[in-house]
Design an enzyme around this catalytic site. Structure first.
Site, PDB file in Angstrom:
ATOM      1  N   THR A 167     -27.665   7.724  73.735  1.00 23.19           N
ATOM      2  CA  THR A 167     -27.775   8.183  75.115  1.00 23.19           C
ATOM      3  C   THR A 167     -26.564   7.671  75.910  1.00 23.19           C
ATOM      4  O   THR A 167     -26.166   6.526  75.712  1.00 23.19           O
ATOM      5  CB  THR A 167     -29.067   7.623  75.740  1.00 23.19           C
ATOM      6  OG1 THR A 167     -30.167   8.032  74.941  1.00 23.19           O
ATOM      7  CG2 THR A 167     -29.258   8.100  77.159  1.00 23.19           C
ATOM      8  N   ASN A 182     -36.309   7.688  70.465  1.00 24.29           N
ATOM      9  CA  ASN A 182     -35.869   7.204  71.766  1.00 24.29           C
ATOM     10  C   ASN A 182     -34.731   8.034  72.345  1.00 24.29           C
ATOM     11  O   ASN A 182     -34.575   8.106  73.561  1.00 24.29           O
ATOM     12  CB  ASN A 182     -35.419   5.738  71.648  1.00 24.29           C
ATOM     13  CG  ASN A 182     -35.253   5.075  72.995  1.00 24.29           C
ATOM     14  OD1 ASN A 182     -36.091   5.228  73.872  1.00 24.29           O
ATOM     15  ND2 ASN A 182     -34.162   4.357  73.182  1.00 24.29           N
ATOM     16  N   GLU A 216     -22.288   4.919  64.396  1.00 28.74           N
ATOM     17  CA  GLU A 216     -21.029   5.331  65.005  1.00 28.74           C
ATOM     18  C   GLU A 216     -19.837   4.789  64.228  1.00 28.74           C
ATOM     19  O   GLU A 216     -18.775   5.423  64.187  1.00 28.74           O
ATOM     20  CB  GLU A 216     -20.967   4.850  66.457  1.00 28.74           C
ATOM     21  CG  GLU A 216     -21.947   5.537  67.382  1.00 28.74           C
ATOM     22  CD  GLU A 216     -23.290   4.830  67.480  1.00 28.74           C
ATOM     23  OE1 GLU A 216     -24.106   5.220  68.333  1.00 28.74           O
ATOM     24  OE2 GLU A 216     -23.531   3.878  66.694  1.00 28.74           O
ATOM     25  N   ARG A 222     -20.738   4.821  79.620  1.00 22.39           N
ATOM     26  CA  ARG A 222     -21.999   4.130  79.896  1.00 22.39           C
ATOM     27  C   ARG A 222     -21.783   2.630  79.849  1.00 22.39           C
ATOM     28  O   ARG A 222     -20.925   2.121  79.138  1.00 22.39           O
ATOM     29  CB  ARG A 222     -23.031   4.561  78.854  1.00 22.39           C
ATOM     30  CG  ARG A 222     -24.307   3.740  78.853  1.00 22.39           C
ATOM     31  CD  ARG A 222     -25.219   4.120  77.698  1.00 22.39           C
ATOM     32  NE  ARG A 222     -26.038   2.987  77.288  1.00 22.39           N
ATOM     33  CZ  ARG A 222     -26.865   2.981  76.247  1.00 22.39           C
ATOM     34  NH1 ARG A 222     -26.982   4.067  75.511  1.00 22.39           N
ATOM     35  NH2 ARG A 222     -27.554   1.915  75.945  1.00 22.39           N
TER      36      ARG A 222
END
Length: 1198
Positions: free
Chosen positions: A36, A1013, A70, A120
């Site tokens: 996210t 999630n 990642e 973020r």
């Protein structure tokens, strides 16, 4: 977005869609991993690839591959680029941090790779999923070029600039935009057609890139290991590429603008403001739009101000920067959206101040911080910054938008100023997480944007709850481009409250409503009743604004039209009716048309039900004619206050204001520098989000406590009462208790109505139909809430009434996990509740990021709580998603070191005759040492020792030292907690290693078979033939058999459980794992909303077990020493078909509907694999045990 990517059109999309539209077109392969707020980009790429959409480079579908992390994605990117392909990825925050080492390599090898980043916050003192630039700024030394977009339109245009410039300049580019603020903001934008993008692919640059590829047809070695004699020169050999790159980007901006039909091109640095400006703000990101609005406002009033918005941050071009600075500049404020502790200033400030010094411009330069964690940044705050630098001695290192009453760095902000263009309609919607409000507003924006000439903007806020939290949708519509990059703070035309419980909780709800604006309330009250339910402070706000006040009973309409309780469509109709943003009759026709398109596969009955709801919404919307006396109401909003001991101050001064959506105004002093908060705070929330709650019928109850056991939120509990307690509160109906040790106690099931989510799992699990049934919350809450308060606060816990190994025994003790923010009916929460009940007073949790963490750390609430008698309870912490196992190992060994030290100190005391001990303390020390490795005995021994030491520790310095170290007395249970994405993907290597060590580390894997999630992406736990994000065409691989892999070590306890299907086996597995003198893992089946279960979840879990889809077993290596088989298969031979299980979940049915040929191939393979694996377990469980000394070796750590 249009299904034809070659159409040039205006469309309403968010920043993620804008970036992915370009990235997909300009790439040949893509490597992804969910995080996210960037996941939506990867999801779109996967969907388009499954639809065979072609890129413009090779005219073939993009190859989209999900990696295990990642870090893995960046390594694959590096390889694909080195092989000569054009590649991209999408990431944010910690995900970007995992890519940093490879970014150095990609940049050093001059590879044209593009990273699209929804910027973020990186977790430090606290965690946040919201946007700032801390992640991007951590990459600035990698050599990857950094390009910033400041609006959704810029995200699309500069995404294309990134790809064009990267290929031309042979350098990687990180294209970033503010997470959530731009990644999820919807705007009406000019979409660039694929044909236009194709014309911008530089074929000569592409050929150059291909020719450099690693290939055996022209072999060479890349990245030799240089010595100290050559490394410096080798590193400096490619300087020219970065020196030339600003010009490359500038030309790409010109070319993109020309090809896309933009009126003016972008520039590396964009100036806006007075040509003779004296005060400047320099910044990057979405905040530039708010600064631009404020500049228009101030310049219209004669002030000489301006702004430099930075697009290309790396490489920094002094020449281009100098060209935009007005010669009249006297003072510059540089705003960074990140924090770099210990530095003289944040990254952008350092570059700007250095540039101003090198250019010898005689101007004051100060730096400040804004918008961390998506903190709103309004024109009033911009004005405060401009006012600040009027002072020649303006303070450096300031903050704006907060109240810093600790280090006093914050600027004072004046009243709000309205800089929104005249004629803009502003609307705010207060919804409930997962009630469909946000989705409906997205549809409304799309309808209005596509069917009118109006510009549209949608900006969405969420509290941190997984579901059932507060959502706020901010929508703007107008004839001019909307640049307001902040929530609606004043002059709202329309405010709707979709949940009636909100009106008494949120005092600022209608504060932004303009005079004569519309306020709509969804409630169950009639026109005659509503006035008695509206709090006085809200009556005053409504009347003083002369608001038009409307009500509707959307839940009633939803029930009666069989919409399953969903109210979003009904409230959407009201919005179109009352806001008049577009012609109402036209909007109704479009809504009905969209219903036909959405539900045509579900049949005419479903379509008609939705149309009926639309018609009733129109006819049952009523205006409230309130009296003038409302305007003179004097009662004010009264914040809740409690007295709960030492934590009262934090609860009253931090939690309650934050719960009332007043967190924006909390001062810095309200927060701990360590980032810690009290536990047990969810009990103060009382969200009241259920429309119906269970009611207990004592006449048919068999006192099994199953309802309590399965409840995810611990809102329904059994209580044992003495006769005195039972008569201590009127209306407290009880029945004689049975199945417990005492004969004279009474039994009651009590529900907490305002904590219940209305999931109904308790009702579906009850073995006696009719014992529990739903009732509207408004009909029972007034009676049941005082009963809950009495039972939970005044009725004592009766210990040792049933064995802890029994279902009832686990429920007659206090749960230390309660009222979490999980989805209604969450499949993960019951396991966490059970874990807390069994081991809570000595439980240390190392939580991976994911649902299990999100439902436990949503500020300002913690569902983990303390035992009322001892004050002890679970402690929760986390490091990163990818290292929860290693973090938990560290806490284990750290605690063991402290406990070993204490053990030796106690031994020395017992052997030292000069230390005078009471016989009780000496015996307690001796017993503690004797039970050193026994977890349960250690707990009771530690409590006794603490009690005795409290009275004797002052008699001797050695005892005083033991008293100081008493926290090390209990043997703490260290559990690593996470989902299948954690255990099977990103931390598989770490978890595997930690379990292999044989230390007493325990792990619980909450297997939902997707990344729940982040929105339901594929993991290695996903079932073959299921559809999920990142597997929109069907998952083609078998689910990882994690249990079998770990069993191969032969010294790790492994269990696979399903709480809804077999409670006793689950309890047994938890207790055995805790007692096992070595590593243990419990794999838990967790039904999830992402599965799309047709019917009730409890029955579906039982079907999963009965069909063999989810076998239950326990593998206990300790049994081998007894000559027994370590593997105990707790499932019976399948009695149901796997195909029946598949047919009841939408994740499988979607593949059948959308890709029937693929489903016909994969679903039979899933059945065959399931049956084969079950047979393997049967064979293995039937084998005779062979005792092998090497296989029974374990390490206890002591």
């Amino acid at each position: 977005m249009s299904t034809d990517p070659n159409n040039k059109l205006l469309d309403c999309i968010d920043g993620n869609a804008a970036a992915c539209h370009v990235a997909y077109a300009m790439s040949e392969t893509c490597f992804i991993y969910p995080i996210t707020p960037s996941s939506a980009m990867a999801e779109l790429a996967d969907v388009w690839a499954s639809q065979k959409r072609k890129n413009v480079v090779s005219n073939l579908p993009v190859t989209v591959t999900q990696m295990q992390s990642e870090g893995g994605a960046s390594g694959a990117l590096h390889g694909a680029a080195a092989a000569g392909a054009l590649v991209t990825t999408f990431t944010a925050s910690q995900g970007l941090m995992l890519m940093v080492p490879v970014m150095y390599k990609i940049a050093g090898e001059l590879l044209p790779v593009v990273f699209h980043v929804a910027a973020r916050q990186v977790a430090s003192t606290s965690n946040s999923i919201f946007g700032d630039h801390s992640d991007v700024m951590a990459t600035r030394s990698t050599g990857v070029c950094l390009l910033s977009s400041h609006s959704v339109q810029e995200v699309m245009d500069l995404a294309l600039v990134s790809h064009v410039a990267s290929l031309r300049g042979s350098l990687p580019v990180l294209h970033f935009f503010d997470g959530f603020q731009l990644s999820h903001e919807i705007q009406k934008v000019n979409v660039i057609p694929y044909s236009t993008m194709a014309s911008l692919v530089d074929q000569s640059a592409l050929e150059r890139h291909r020719s450099r590829a690693i290939n055996p047809t022209h072999p060479r070695v890349r990245s030799l290991l240089n010595g100290r004699d050559t490394l410096f020169q080798a590193t400096e050999a490619n300087n020219r590429y970065w020196m030339d790159f600003p010009a490359v980007v500038e030309q790409a901006m010109i070319d993109v603008a020309r090809a896309a039909g933009r009126s003016t091109p972008y520039h590396l640095f964009e100036y806006k403001g007075a040509p003779d400006a004296e005060r400047l703000i320099v910044l990057m990101g979405a905040g530039a739009q708010a600064v631009g609005e404020c500049i228009d406002y101030l310049c219209a009033r004669g002030e000489k101000v301006g702004c430099v918005a930075v697009h290309l941050f790396r490489p920094w071009s002094l020449q281009h920067f100098a060209a935009v600075i007005p010669k009249t500049t006297k003072a510059i404020a540089v705003l960074d959206r990140c924090r770099e502790p210990g530095s003289l200033g944040e990254p952008l400030f350092l570059d700007v101040s250095s540039s101003i010094a090198m250019l010898r411009i005689p101007a004051l330069v100060v730096g400040g911080r804004y918008g961390l964690g998506d903190k709103m940044f309004t024109p009033a705050m911009v004005k405060a910054v401009f006012d600040h630098i009027k002072n020649p001695s303006a303070r450096h290192n300031f903050t704006v938008g907060i109240n810093d009453d600790v280090t006093h760095l914050s600027l004072e902000v004046g009243p709000d100023i309205n800089t929104v263009p005249v004629g803009t309609t502003q609307c705010i919607f207060w919804g409930l997480g997962s009630d469909g409000t946000v989705g409906a507003n997205r549809v409304a924006i799309s309808l209005i944007g596509k069917n009118t000439d109006l510009y549209a903007q949608g900006y969405f806020f969420f509290t941190a709850h997984k579901a059932g939290g507060v959502t706020m949708s901010h929508l703007r519509f107008g004839s001019k481009m909307i640049t307001s990059s902040y929530p609606i703070v004043s002059d709202a035309d329309y405010i709707a409250c979709h949940q009636p419980s909100y009106i008494s909780k949120f005092p600022l709800m209608i504060e932004p409503l303009k005079t004569g604006g519309v306020f709509l309330l969804n409630c169950t009250w009639s026109l005659e009743e509503v006035g008695s339910h509206i709090p006085a402070f809200m009556k005053r706000q409504i009347a003083q604004r002369r608001a038009k006040f409307f009500i509707i009973n959307a839940h009633k309409i939803s029930r009666e039209t069989k919409l399953g309780g969903h109210i979003n469509l009904i409230m959407q109709v009201c919005f179109f009716k009352l806001s008049q943003v577009m012609d109402f009759s036209n909007s109704l026709a479009l809504l009905k048309q969209s219903i036909e398109q959405t539900y045509f596969k579900k049949g005419t009955e479903i379509i008609q039900q939705n149309k009926n709801a639309i018609d009733r919404a129109v006819s049952e919307l009523f205006e409230v004619a309130y009296p003038d006396s409302w305007a003179t109401e004097t009662e004010k909003f009264v914040a809740k206050r409690v007295n709960c001991g030492e934590e009262s101050e934090w609860i009253n001064n931090v939690k309650f204001p934050a719960d009332a959506m007043l967190g924006e105004s909390l001062p810095v002093s309200a927060f701990s520098p360590l980032g810690v908060t009290p536990t047990g705070t969810t009990r103060f929330e009382k969200r009241g989000i259920a429309t119906q709650v269970p009611v207990w019928n004592p006449n048919t109850c068999v006192q099994c406590a199953t309802c309590s056991f399965v409840c995810p939120h611990a809102v329904i509990r059994p209580f044992l009462l003495t006769n005195e307690e039972a008569t201590g509160f009127p209306g407290l109906e009880c029945k004689p208790a049975k199945g417990i040790a005492s004969k004279d106690l009474l039994f009651r099931i009590q529900v907490s109505p305002y904590d219940c989510t209305g999931c109904g799992v308790c009702i579906k699990s009850c073995p006696v139909p009719g014992t529990l049934s739903f009732a509207p919350i408004e009909s029972v809450a007034e009676q049941q809430e005082p009963l809950w308060q009495y039972c939970s606060e005044k009725v004592s816990v009766k210990l040792n009434q049933a064995p802890l190994s029994s279902l009832k025994g686990t429920q007659l003790i206090q749960p230390l996990f309660e009222f979490c923010g999980a989805c209604a009916g969450c499949g993960e929460a019951p396991y966490l509740k059970l874990l807390s009940s069994l081991f809570g007073e000595r439980l240390s949790l190392g939580n991976a990021a994911g649902c299990s963490g999100a439902i436990a750390i949503a500020f300002p609430s913690s569902p983990y709580t303390k035992n009322k008698q001892s004050g002890w309870g679970p402690c929760l912490s986390n490091s990163l998603f990818e290292n929860a196992a290693e973090f938990s190992l560290g806490t284990l060994q750290g605690h063991e070191a402290l406990r070993d030290k204490l053990m030796h100190r106690i031994k020395d005391v017992l052997e030292d005759s000069t230390v005078l001990l009471s016989s009780e303390l000496r015996n307690a020390f001796t017993k503690w040492l004797g039970d050193f490795t026994d977890s349960f005995a250690s707990l009771s021994n530690s409590k006794l020792l603490s009690s005795l030491l409290e009275g004797e520790h002052t008699s001797n310095p050695v005892l005083a030292q033991i008293w100081k170290e008493r926290d090390a007395l209990p043997k703490i249970a260290h559990w690593a907690v996470g989902g299948d994405g954690w255990a099977y993907d990103i931390d598989f290597g770490g978890l595997d290693h930690v379990l292999s060590l044989g230390k007493e580390i325990k792990a619980i894997v909450l297997d939902t078979e997707v990344y729940s999630n982040t929105g339901g992406q594929k993991s290695k736990g996903s079932a073959k033939g299921s559809v999920s994000k990142f597997a929109s065409g069907g998952h083609t691989q078998n689910k990882k058999d994690f249990g079998s892999i770990i069993m191969s070590y032969e010294n790790v306890y492994v269990a696979q459980v399903a709480l809804y299907a077999n409670p006793m086996q689950t309890i047994r597995a938890f207790l055995e794992a805790d007692a096992y003198p070595g590593s243990a893992v419990v794999i838990c089946y967790c039904p999830c909303i992402e599965h799309g279960i047709e019917g009730d979840w409890v029955s579906q879990v039982k079907l999963a077990v009965a069909s063999g889809y989810w076998p239950l077993y326990r593998y206990n290596p300790s049994l081998r020493a007894e000559g027994k088989n370590p593997l105990q298969l707790d499932s019976r031979a399948p009695t149901r078909e796997v195909s029946e299980f598949i047919a009841r979940e939408n994740r499988f049915l979607r593949l059948t509907r959308e890709h029937p040929e693929t489903a016909a191939l994969l679903h039979p393979q899933l059945v065959e694999t399931t049956q084969r694996r079950f047979r393997t377990l049967q064979q293995r469980a039937a084998e005779s045990s062979i005792t092998t000394p090497s296989s029974t070796t374990t390490s206890t750590g002591h």
